[in-house]
Motif scaffolding. Structure first.
Motif, PDB file in Angstrom:
ATOM      1  N   ASP A  91       3.850   9.724  -9.966  1.00  0.00           N
ATOM      2  CA  ASP A  91       3.200   9.904 -11.267  1.00  0.00           C
ATOM      3  C   ASP A  91       2.698  11.331 -11.436  1.00  0.00           C
ATOM      4  OD1 ASP A  91       3.679   7.336 -12.154  1.00  0.00           O
ATOM      5  OD2 ASP A  91       1.713   6.565 -11.533  1.00  0.00           O
ATOM      6  N   VAL A  92       2.176  11.919 -10.355  1.00  0.00           N
ATOM      7  CA  VAL A  92       1.719  13.311 -10.405  1.00  0.00           C
ATOM      8  C   VAL A  92       2.915  14.233 -10.636  1.00  0.00           C
ATOM      9  CG1 VAL A  92       0.714  15.169  -9.017  1.00  0.00           C
ATOM     10  CG2 VAL A  92      -0.324  12.889  -8.999  1.00  0.00           C
ATOM     11  N   GLU A  93       4.014  13.988  -9.936  1.00  0.00           N
ATOM     12  CA  GLU A  93       5.220  14.799 -10.127  1.00  0.00           C
ATOM     13  C   GLU A  93       5.748  14.663 -11.550  1.00  0.00           C
ATOM     14  OE1 GLU A  93       8.103  13.658  -7.210  1.00  0.00           O
ATOM     15  OE2 GLU A  93       6.822  14.253  -5.530  1.00  0.00           O
ATOM     16  N   LEU A  94       5.712  13.453 -12.085  1.00  0.00           N
ATOM     17  CA  LEU A  94       6.190  13.223 -13.450  1.00  0.00           C
ATOM     18  C   LEU A  94       5.339  13.976 -14.462  1.00  0.00           C
ATOM     19  CD1 LEU A  94       8.078  11.756 -15.412  1.00  0.00           C
ATOM     20  CD2 LEU A  94       6.450   9.853 -15.390  1.00  0.00           C
ATOM     21  N   GLY A 123       0.821  -1.213   0.000  1.00  0.00           N
ATOM     22  CA  GLY A 123       0.000   0.000   0.000  1.00  0.00           C
ATOM     23  C   GLY A 123       0.848   1.253   0.000  1.00  0.00           C
ATOM     24  N   ASP A 124       1.911   1.261   0.783  1.00  0.00           N
ATOM     25  CA  ASP A 124       2.799   2.421   0.843  1.00  0.00           C
ATOM     26  C   ASP A 124       3.504   2.624  -0.498  1.00  0.00           C
ATOM     27  OD1 ASP A 124       4.088   4.595   2.103  1.00  0.00           O
ATOM     28  OD2 ASP A 124       5.858   3.342   2.456  1.00  0.00           O
ATOM     29  N   ILE A 125       3.927   1.543  -1.096  1.00  0.00           N
ATOM     30  CA  ILE A 125       4.587   1.630  -2.402  1.00  0.00           C
ATOM     31  C   ILE A 125       3.609   2.157  -3.444  1.00  0.00           C
ATOM     32  CG2 ILE A 125       5.601   0.257  -4.259  1.00  0.00           C
ATOM     33  CD1 ILE A 125       6.811  -1.529  -2.050  1.00  0.00           C
ATOM     34  N   LYS A 126       2.360   1.729  -3.382  1.00  0.00           N
ATOM     35  CA  LYS A 126       1.342   2.187  -4.323  1.00  0.00           C
ATOM     36  C   LYS A 126       1.099   3.694  -4.162  1.00  0.00           C
ATOM     37  CE  LYS A 126      -1.687   0.175  -7.092  1.00  0.00           C
ATOM     38  NZ  LYS A 126      -1.329  -0.153  -8.434  1.00  0.00           N
ATOM     39  N   ARG A 127       1.048   4.180  -2.903  1.00  0.00           N
ATOM     40  CA  ARG A 127       0.862   5.620  -2.663  1.00  0.00           C
ATOM     41  C   ARG A 127       2.056   6.426  -3.184  1.00  0.00           C
ATOM     42  NH1 ARG A 127      -1.430   3.502   1.890  1.00  0.00           N
ATOM     43  NH2 ARG A 127       0.489   3.586   3.106  1.00  0.00           N
ATOM     44  N   GLN A 128       3.248   5.925  -2.966  1.00  0.00           N
ATOM     45  CA  GLN A 128       4.435   6.619  -3.470  1.00  0.00           C
ATOM     46  C   GLN A 128       4.434   6.669  -4.991  1.00  0.00           C
ATOM     47  OE1 GLN A 128       7.880   4.685  -1.845  1.00  0.00           O
ATOM     48  NE2 GLN A 128       7.560   5.500   0.209  1.00  0.00           N
ATOM     49  N   LEU A 129       4.003   5.600  -5.616  1.00  0.00           N
ATOM     50  CA  LEU A 129       3.949   5.551  -7.078  1.00  0.00           C
ATOM     51  C   LEU A 129       2.951   6.575  -7.615  1.00  0.00           C
ATOM     52  CD1 LEU A 129       4.874   4.194  -9.695  1.00  0.00           C
ATOM     53  CD2 LEU A 129       3.019   2.552  -9.371  1.00  0.00           C
TER      54      LEU A 129
END
Length: 95
Positions: free
Chosen positions: A43-46, A33-39
Motif C-alpha cells: 500500500d505504501v509503494e502504491l 500476519g505476514d500477509i498483512k505486513r506485505q499488504l
C-alpha cells in the motif's frame, strides 16, 4: 474389527492433514500476519507510485499541444538542445 476401524482412521488422518494445512500452510492462519505486513508495504509503494504518476500526468498536461505551458516548453528545449544565451543564469532544480 480392523477392517471396520480402517475407514474412520483414514478419514481422521485426511482431516488431520487438511486441518494442519489450514493452520500452518502458506495461506493458513499463521501466515495471516505476514500477509498483512506485505499488504501494508505494498500500500505504501502504491501510494508513492500514484504520486509519481500524478506528477508525470501534470507534466504531460503542461505539454499538451493545444495549450502548452511556455515555461515548460522553454525548459525542455533548452535542456534537449543544450542552448542558453551568454547572459542566462541557469539554476538546476532537484526533481
Amino acid at each position: 474389527m480392523l477392517r471396520r476401524a480402517l475407514g474412520p482412521a483414514v478419514l481422521l488422518i485426511v482431516m488431520a492433514v487438511f486441518g494442519t494445512y489450514a493452520v500452518l500452510g502458506p495461506n493458513g492462519a499463521r501466515a495471516y500476519g505476514d500477509i498483512k505486513r506485505q499488504l501494508t508495504k505494498r500500500d505504501v509503494e502504491l501510494a508513492a507510485l500514484k504520486q509519481k504518476r500524478a506528477e508525470w500526468q501534470n507534466r504531460v498536461n503542461l505539454l499538451d499541444p493545444k495549450k502548452a505551458d511556455p515555461d515548460m516548453v522553454d525548459e525542455l528545449v533548452r535542456k534537449k538542445l543544450n542552448v542558453a544565451h551568454p547572459d542566462d543564469v541557469i539554476l538546476p532544480m532537484q526533481p
